[in-house]
Design a protein around this motif. Structure first.
Motif, PDB file in Angstrom:
ATOM      1  N   GLY A  39      -2.635  -3.790  -4.276  1.00  0.00           N
ATOM      2  CA  GLY A  39      -1.844  -3.564  -5.476  1.00  0.00           C
ATOM      3  C   GLY A  39      -0.792  -4.615  -5.718  1.00  0.00           C
ATOM      4  O   GLY A  39       0.041  -4.469  -6.604  1.00  0.00           O
ATOM      5  N   GLY A  40      -0.801  -5.695  -4.949  1.00  0.00           N
ATOM      6  CA  GLY A  40       0.157  -6.780  -5.168  1.00  0.00           C
ATOM      7  C   GLY A  40      -0.115  -7.453  -6.498  1.00  0.00           C
ATOM      8  O   GLY A  40      -1.252  -7.526  -6.959  1.00  0.00           O
ATOM      9  N   GLY A  41       0.940  -7.960  -7.104  1.00  0.00           N
ATOM     10  CA  GLY A  41       0.795  -8.609  -8.400  1.00  0.00           C
ATOM     11  C   GLY A  41       0.428 -10.070  -8.311  1.00  0.00           C
ATOM     12  O   GLY A  41       0.085 -10.680  -9.301  1.00  0.00           O
ATOM     13  N   ARG A  52       0.836  -1.213   0.000  1.00  0.00           N
ATOM     14  CA  ARG A  52       0.000   0.000   0.000  1.00  0.00           C
ATOM     15  C   ARG A  52       0.871   1.265   0.000  1.00  0.00           C
ATOM     16  O   ARG A  52       0.606   2.207  -0.731  1.00  0.00           O
ATOM     17  N   ILE A  53       1.904   1.262   0.822  1.00  0.00           N
ATOM     18  CA  ILE A  53       2.788   2.429   0.894  1.00  0.00           C
ATOM     19  C   ILE A  53       3.468   2.660  -0.446  1.00  0.00           C
ATOM     20  O   ILE A  53       3.511   3.792  -0.952  1.00  0.00           O
ATOM     21  N   LEU A  54       3.992   1.600  -1.037  1.00  0.00           N
ATOM     22  CA  LEU A  54       4.687   1.744  -2.326  1.00  0.00           C
ATOM     23  C   LEU A  54       3.745   2.244  -3.412  1.00  0.00           C
ATOM     24  O   LEU A  54       4.131   3.086  -4.233  1.00  0.00           O
ATOM     25  N   ARG A  55       2.513   1.761  -3.424  1.00  0.00           N
ATOM     26  CA  ARG A  55       1.557   2.212  -4.441  1.00  0.00           C
ATOM     27  C   ARG A  55       1.186   3.675  -4.214  1.00  0.00           C
ATOM     28  O   ARG A  55       1.066   4.439  -5.167  1.00  0.00           O
ATOM     29  N   ILE A 110      -4.416   3.830  -4.155  1.00  0.00           N
ATOM     30  CA  ILE A 110      -3.168   3.076  -4.054  1.00  0.00           C
ATOM     31  C   ILE A 110      -2.328   3.115  -5.336  1.00  0.00           C
ATOM     32  O   ILE A 110      -1.232   2.612  -5.357  1.00  0.00           O
ATOM     33  N   PHE A 111      -2.883   3.709  -6.391  1.00  0.00           N
ATOM     34  CA  PHE A 111      -2.129   3.721  -7.654  1.00  0.00           C
ATOM     35  C   PHE A 111      -1.517   5.060  -7.874  1.00  0.00           C
ATOM     36  O   PHE A 111      -1.775   5.994  -8.245  1.00  0.00           O
TER      37      PHE A 111
END
Length: 157
Positions: free
Chosen positions: A103-105, A69-72, A156-157
């Motif tokens: 947002g994980g792949g 979440r933080i990275l997104r 998140i994006f």
């Protein structure tokens, strides 16, 4: 030849070593760094901007979903593969949608499954001489499938 760049974050040394050995054996993968917790993951992605972050879901300081979440939110374009070694992923709390909503792949379960999956993806859908996934399936699994409308409707994006 362009190499896929990877950062590995897992708090278990044996898992990191195993992932490193598997990925390092591929000539088209370059491992940029390794970490043991969520803070390491955030720092390594910021420093290296890898193509892929292999991220354990259970870390000592924050879980992989929180890191995702933080990275997104920060706008990181790194593909995130959330990992777990729980024995029964169908019944474990990390198999439910939050990992993907963050947002994980993908969610890869068990070390054996991870090994087989990584080898198959490195072989572009093949396991040994047998094609397991079609080329279009591999393409779908390795490209962004989130629509602009979905991205616009989520923070998140």
């Amino acid at each position: 030849m362009m190499k896929t760049t990877v950062v590995i974050v897992d708090d278990h040394p044996i898992v990191r070593a195993g992932m490193h050995a598997i990925l390092d054996s591929a000539s088209d993968i370059d491992i940029l760094g390794e970490g043991v917790n969520g803070a390491d993951a955030l720092r390594l992605v910021d420093e290296h901007d890898p193509d892929v972050l292999a991220l354990d879901v259970s870390l000592p300081d924050m879980n992989g979903v929180a890191v995702t979440r933080i990275l997104r939110r920060q706008g990181a374009r790194t593909a995130i593969l959330i990992l777990t070694v729980h024995d029964d992923p169908a019944d474990n709390r990390w198999a439910r949608p939050p990992a993907f909503a963050a947002g994980g792949g993908g969610l890869v379960s068990t070390v054996d499954d991870y090994l087989a999956f990584c080898q198959m993806m490195l072989a572009k859908g093949r396991h040994g001489r047998e094609r397991i996934l079609s080329r279009p399936a591999v393409e779908l699994m390795t490209t962004d499938q989130i629509t602009p409308a979905q991205k616009a409707g989520a923070d998140i994006f």
